[in-house]
Design a protein around this motif. Structure first.
Motif, PDB file in Angstrom:
ATOM      1  N   GLY A 132      12.906  -9.593  93.852  1.00 38.64           N
ATOM      2  CA  GLY A 132      14.336  -9.835  93.919  1.00 38.64           C
ATOM      3  C   GLY A 132      14.591 -11.239  94.424  1.00 38.64           C
ATOM      4  N   PRO A 133      15.834 -11.691  94.415  1.00 38.30           N
ATOM      5  CA  PRO A 133      16.144 -13.050  94.858  1.00 38.30           C
ATOM      6  C   PRO A 133      15.903 -13.232  96.354  1.00 38.30           C
ATOM      7  CG  PRO A 133      17.965 -12.073  93.595  1.00 38.30           C
ATOM      8  CD  PRO A 133      17.014 -10.965  93.938  1.00 38.30           C
ATOM      9  N   VAL A 134      15.576 -14.483  96.722  1.00 44.97           N
ATOM     10  CA  VAL A 134      15.461 -14.833  98.132  1.00 44.97           C
ATOM     11  C   VAL A 134      16.398 -16.005  98.414  1.00 44.97           C
ATOM     12  CG1 VAL A 134      13.074 -14.038  98.319  1.00 44.97           C
ATOM     13  CG2 VAL A 134      13.531 -16.430  97.779  1.00 44.97           C
ATOM     14  N   LYS A 142      20.781 -27.729 102.491  1.00 41.96           N
ATOM     15  CA  LYS A 142      20.861 -27.174 101.141  1.00 41.96           C
ATOM     16  C   LYS A 142      20.418 -25.721 101.184  1.00 41.96           C
ATOM     17  CE  LYS A 142      19.769 -31.639  99.025  1.00 41.96           C
ATOM     18  NZ  LYS A 142      18.796 -32.400  98.201  1.00 41.96           N
ATOM     19  N   ALA A 143      21.116 -24.888 100.448  1.00 41.20           N
ATOM     20  CA  ALA A 143      20.741 -23.482 100.348  1.00 41.20           C
ATOM     21  C   ALA A 143      20.666 -23.092  98.880  1.00 41.20           C
ATOM     22  CB  ALA A 143      21.746 -22.602 101.075  1.00 41.20           C
ATOM     23  N   LEU A 144      19.614 -22.383  98.525  1.00 42.78           N
ATOM     24  CA  LEU A 144      19.424 -21.883  97.172  1.00 42.78           C
ATOM     25  C   LEU A 144      19.179 -20.385  97.218  1.00 42.78           C
ATOM     26  CD1 LEU A 144      16.820 -24.453  95.726  1.00 42.78           C
ATOM     27  CD2 LEU A 144      19.312 -24.629  95.652  1.00 42.78           C
ATOM     28  N   VAL A 145      19.692 -19.682  96.239  1.00 40.73           N
ATOM     29  CA  VAL A 145      19.274 -18.306  95.996  1.00 40.73           C
ATOM     30  C   VAL A 145      18.354 -18.350  94.779  1.00 40.73           C
ATOM     31  CG1 VAL A 145      19.976 -15.959  95.435  1.00 40.73           C
ATOM     32  CG2 VAL A 145      21.385 -17.349  96.983  1.00 40.73           C
ATOM     33  N   VAL A 146      17.092 -17.977  94.997  1.00 43.41           N
ATOM     34  CA  VAL A 146      16.060 -18.167  93.979  1.00 43.41           C
ATOM     35  C   VAL A 146      15.551 -16.807  93.512  1.00 43.41           C
ATOM     36  CG1 VAL A 146      13.891 -19.307  93.422  1.00 43.41           C
ATOM     37  CG2 VAL A 146      15.405 -20.304  95.148  1.00 43.41           C
ATOM     38  N   CYS A 147      15.644 -16.590  92.217  1.00 45.32           N
ATOM     39  CA  CYS A 147      15.130 -15.367  91.599  1.00 45.32           C
ATOM     40  C   CYS A 147      13.801 -15.675  90.922  1.00 45.32           C
ATOM     41  CB  CYS A 147      16.138 -14.850  90.582  1.00 45.32           C
ATOM     42  SG  CYS A 147      15.550 -13.423  89.637  1.00 45.32           S
ATOM     43  N   PRO A 148      12.779 -14.849  91.108  1.00 46.94           N
ATOM     44  CA  PRO A 148      11.474 -15.152  90.503  1.00 46.94           C
ATOM     45  C   PRO A 148      11.507 -15.180  88.981  1.00 46.94           C
ATOM     46  CG  PRO A 148      11.477 -12.957  91.484  1.00 46.94           C
ATOM     47  CD  PRO A 148      12.738 -13.624  91.920  1.00 46.94           C
ATOM     48  N   GLU A 149      12.447 -14.460  88.370  1.00 39.46           N
ATOM     49  CA  GLU A 149      12.520 -14.444  86.908  1.00 39.46           C
ATOM     50  C   GLU A 149      13.542 -15.437  86.357  1.00 39.46           C
ATOM     51  OE1 GLU A 149      12.960 -11.511  88.674  1.00 39.46           O
ATOM     52  OE2 GLU A 149      10.865 -10.840  88.477  1.00 39.46           O
ATOM     53  N   ARG A 150      14.672 -15.609  87.054  1.00 37.62           N
ATOM     54  CA  ARG A 150      15.778 -16.405  86.499  1.00 37.62           C
ATOM     55  C   ARG A 150      15.936 -17.776  87.144  1.00 37.62           C
ATOM     56  NH1 ARG A 150      20.323 -12.635  88.006  1.00 37.62           N
ATOM     57  NH2 ARG A 150      18.735 -11.787  89.426  1.00 37.62           N
ATOM     58  N   GLU A 192      27.905 -17.559  95.408  1.00 38.85           N
ATOM     59  CA  GLU A 192      27.741 -18.002  94.019  1.00 38.85           C
ATOM     60  C   GLU A 192      26.766 -17.097  93.275  1.00 38.85           C
ATOM     61  OE1 GLU A 192      25.533 -21.746  92.175  1.00 38.85           O
ATOM     62  OE2 GLU A 192      27.521 -22.307  92.917  1.00 38.85           O
ATOM     63  N   ALA A 193      25.689 -16.673  93.954  1.00 40.93           N
ATOM     64  CA  ALA A 193      24.717 -15.786  93.307  1.00 40.93           C
ATOM     65  C   ALA A 193      25.337 -14.426  92.994  1.00 40.93           C
ATOM     66  CB  ALA A 193      23.487 -15.627  94.183  1.00 40.93           C
ATOM     67  N   GLY A 194      26.160 -13.930  93.913  1.00 40.66           N
ATOM     68  CA  GLY A 194      26.868 -12.685  93.676  1.00 40.66           C
ATOM     69  C   GLY A 194      26.003 -11.453  93.700  1.00 40.66           C
ATOM     70  N   GLU A 195      24.834 -11.538  94.322  1.00 39.98           N
ATOM     71  CA  GLU A 195      23.972 -10.363  94.439  1.00 39.98           C
ATOM     72  C   GLU A 195      23.149 -10.472  95.706  1.00 39.98           C
ATOM     73  OE1 GLU A 195      20.333 -10.660  91.611  1.00 39.98           O
ATOM     74  OE2 GLU A 195      21.989 -11.642  90.540  1.00 39.98           O
ATOM     75  N   PRO A 196      22.693  -9.354  96.241  1.00 41.20           N
ATOM     76  CA  PRO A 196      21.963  -9.386  97.516  1.00 41.20           C
ATOM     77  C   PRO A 196      20.588 -10.029  97.365  1.00 41.20           C
ATOM     78  CG  PRO A 196      21.953  -7.173  96.594  1.00 41.20           C
ATOM     79  CD  PRO A 196      22.888  -7.979  95.745  1.00 41.20           C
ATOM     80  N   VAL A 197      20.086 -10.527  98.484  1.00 40.74           N
ATOM     81  CA  VAL A 197      18.742 -11.102  98.511  1.00 40.74           C
ATOM     82  C   VAL A 197      17.835 -10.189  99.324  1.00 40.74           C
ATOM     83  CG1 VAL A 197      19.525 -13.482  98.224  1.00 40.74           C
ATOM     84  CG2 VAL A 197      19.317 -12.532 100.532  1.00 40.74           C
ATOM     85  N   VAL A 198      16.519 -10.302  99.072  1.00 39.36           N
ATOM     86  CA  VAL A 198      15.569  -9.418  99.736  1.00 39.36           C
ATOM     87  C   VAL A 198      14.906 -10.089 100.938  1.00 39.36           C
ATOM     88  CG1 VAL A 198      15.122  -8.057  97.669  1.00 39.36           C
ATOM     89  CG2 VAL A 198      13.741 -10.105  98.125  1.00 39.36           C
ATOM     90  N   ALA A 199      15.051 -11.415 101.056  1.00 37.05           N
ATOM     91  CA  ALA A 199      14.425 -12.132 102.162  1.00 37.05           C
ATOM     92  C   ALA A 199      15.021 -13.528 102.230  1.00 37.05           C
ATOM     93  CB  ALA A 199      12.905 -12.207 101.983  1.00 37.05           C
ATOM     94  N   ASP A 216       1.222 -17.672  92.466  1.00 39.80           N
ATOM     95  CA  ASP A 216       2.259 -16.710  92.094  1.00 39.80           C
ATOM     96  C   ASP A 216       3.648 -17.172  92.523  1.00 39.80           C
ATOM     97  OD1 ASP A 216       0.456 -14.900  90.974  1.00 39.80           O
ATOM     98  OD2 ASP A 216       0.157 -13.835  92.867  1.00 39.80           O
ATOM     99  N   VAL A 217       3.722 -17.921  93.625  1.00 40.82           N
ATOM    100  CA  VAL A 217       5.029 -18.237  94.197  1.00 40.82           C
ATOM    101  C   VAL A 217       5.478 -19.673  93.933  1.00 40.82           C
ATOM    102  CG1 VAL A 217       4.766 -16.502  96.009  1.00 40.82           C
ATOM    103  CG2 VAL A 217       4.038 -18.858  96.453  1.00 40.82           C
ATOM    104  N   VAL A 218       4.619 -20.481  93.316  1.00 46.57           N
ATOM    105  CA  VAL A 218       4.975 -21.869  93.036  1.00 46.57           C
ATOM    106  C   VAL A 218       5.480 -21.970  91.602  1.00 46.57           C
ATOM    107  CG1 VAL A 218       4.098 -24.216  92.786  1.00 46.57           C
ATOM    108  CG2 VAL A 218       3.370 -22.812  94.715  1.00 46.57           C
ATOM    109  N   ALA A 219       6.664 -22.573  91.432  1.00 45.21           N
ATOM    110  CA  ALA A 219       7.314 -22.596  90.120  1.00 45.21           C
ATOM    111  C   ALA A 219       6.522 -23.405  89.098  1.00 45.21           C
ATOM    112  CB  ALA A 219       8.725 -23.151  90.252  1.00 45.21           C
ATOM    113  N   GLY A 220       6.018 -24.567  89.500  1.00 42.03           N
ATOM    114  CA  GLY A 220       5.251 -25.400  88.571  1.00 42.03           C
ATOM    115  C   GLY A 220       6.125 -25.971  87.472  1.00 42.03           C
ATOM    116  N   GLY A 221       5.524 -26.254  86.324  1.00 42.75           N
ATOM    117  CA  GLY A 221       6.255 -26.818  85.200  1.00 42.75           C
ATOM    118  C   GLY A 221       6.049 -28.312  85.075  1.00 42.75           C
TER     119      GLY A 221
END
Length: 476
Positions: free
Chosen positions: A3-5, A16-24, A65-72, A441-446
């Protein structure tokens, strides 16, 4: 649990604050300003309430802005900024003394006979940039009450009630034994801090408490990591031989060195990259340029620029610096020189010198300092860098990044991820939430957003670097 963090980067001039989803990817983002006060005598302070307020403001707006709960949640911090505070109520007892502050230079001078011992213990040279001299100054001149810590420990306490600091932040104090990754009784004694109660040194990923300040369900704080190491992690620099540089208020080059600290002779700092349960401690070399975006802001305040976005347009109004050399030591010189007494200099001025020449000279000055850091890292690692990965607000300047590639004589890879420090905090939070994940697993890369290749030859680069080095030798 996936879920998002929520990832928060509490920086020098903004949070700066980000809500980061592993898929989106990033699904919510917000920034809140921070306004440090630059005072006579090299003093830089900020109201701690402004630091906390910026965290709560940016975090709440990113979540909305994210409009959904975060897990951590994960928190990155500005490292060497310190304050005294009441451990029961959390009330600040002093303003926060910012990492750029030079007021503790006298304490460093007193400890000069112990410089080699402290370097061997902690990996850090004597300089008021680090946290311990500022802590000692607070104890001598402001208050003996409460606890005195880096700002991350205070923020974590206000958010969760925990009294902790991560191993990477602790390694930037000059109070941590770099080999044991625990507080050094000898270093505490030398700084007159032997009676202090320091926070617990924890891994960068784990369960540190719950945040309720954003409303709704409590959010576990599972990531804590100092800003530059967070950026290193987000760049995917998890093995020896690679390096990154972040161009923010200052510029900071870090190179991964593996599972052993390297105490080289180049003048770079040796510190903890991160410590993870079951995976041990990774280390890095760190070099600093004190004035990068802050030097651009200085030119803006003088009216040379209308703002940072004008850097390229003004600089490209002329073909080169016109013989002007700018040593932007506006807060002294850090690695590899460690000359806190150095002052900024502008030389080679003539009646034909204009704003474009000053901007070109500033780009040369920032880039030449980063070259000195890259050369020092290569010396300590025993092999040259193959390229440099870069991030931060100033990487939007194609002129500065091309200047960097030209003087470094290496490709400069500009990150496609604009907020790598926050993304590193998100990665740490995800590791703390699920220890079975790997770093990959947790580094976005690209791929990078763009790559700047050198456009001048090595002889031209060396000529420009020699001019800068000569100016540094004259700076005082």
């Amino acid at each position: 649990m996936s879920g998002p963090v929520l990832a928060v980067d509490q920086g020098t001039s903004a949070t700066k604050a980000l809500v980061v989803c592993p898929e989106r990817g990033v699904i919510g983002a917000a920034t809140a300003p921070v306004r440090p006060r630059h005072l006579p005598g090299g003093r830089v302070e900020v109201d701690p309430a402004e630091l906390l307020g910026s965290v709560l403001d940016a975090g709440a707006r990113a979540l909305a802005e994210a409009g959904e709960p975060v897990v951590a949640a994960g928190l990155a911090n500005q490292g060497e900024t310190v304050l005294a505070w009441d451990p029961v109520t959390g009330t600040p007892l002093t303003d926060a003394i910012v990492w750029q502050d030079r007021r503790a230079a006298g304490i460093c001078a007193e400890l000069a006979p112990h410089a080699d011992e402290l370097l061997a213990l902690t990996g850090l040279p004597l300089d008021p940039y680090f946290a311990a001299p500022k802590m000692a100054w607070i104890r001598r001149h402001l208050t003996r009450d409460g606890v005195v810590t880096t700002s991350d420990a205070w923020l974590a306490h206000r958010l969760t009630g925990a009294f902790v600091t991560d191993a990477a932040t602790a390694s930037r104090t000059q109070l941590l034994d770099l080999d044991t990754v625990d507080w050094s009784p000898r270093a505490l004694e030398l700084y007159g801090l032997g009676d202090e109660t320091p926070p617990q040194v924890v891994d960068v990923a784990g369960e540190f408490g719950e945040i309720t300040a954003f409303g709704g369900a409590p959010v576990p704080l599972t990531g804590l990591l100092v800003d530059q190491q967070a950026s290193l992690l987000a760049h995917g620099v998890t093995e020896p031989g690679a390096a990154k540089c972040t161009y923010g208020t200052g510029a900071f080059l870090l190179a991964h060195t593996g599972d052993r600290p390297r105490r080289g002779s180049s003048g770079l700092v040796s510190c903890v990259a991160w410590r993870l349960a079951g995976r041990g401690t990774d280390y890095c070399l760190d070099g600093q340029v004190y004035a990068a975006a802050s030097a651009v802001r200085w030119l803006t305040d003088l009216g040379v620029l209308s703002g940072p976005d004008a850097l390229d347009a003004v600089g490209r109004s002329v073909p080169d610096s016109g013989g002007v050399t700018f040593v932007p030591a506006l807060s002294g010189l850090a690695a590899p020189w460690w000359r806190g007494d150095a002052r900024g200099t502008l030389t080679g001025l003539g009646l034909d010198s204009g704003p474009g020449h000053l901007v070109r000279a500033l780009c040369d000055g920032i880039a030449a300092q980063v070259v000195a850091l890259a050369d020092a890292a290569a010396d300590d690692l025993g092999a040259p860098l193959a390229s440099l990965r870069v991030d931060g607000g100033l990487t939007r300047s194609e002129l500065l990044m091309q200047t960097q590639a030209d003087l470094l004589q290496l490709p400069v890879e500009v990150s496609a991820l604009p907020d790598t420090t926050a993304l590193g905090a998100a990665a740490a939070a995800r590791l703390g939430l699920d220890p079975s994940l790997t770093l990959k697993d947790v580094v976005a890369g690209g791929p990078p957003a763009r790559v700047h290749e050198p456009r001048i030859d090595a002889a031209q680069a060396q000529e420009r670097l020699a001019r800068f080095r000569a100016a540094v030798d004259r700076a005082s």
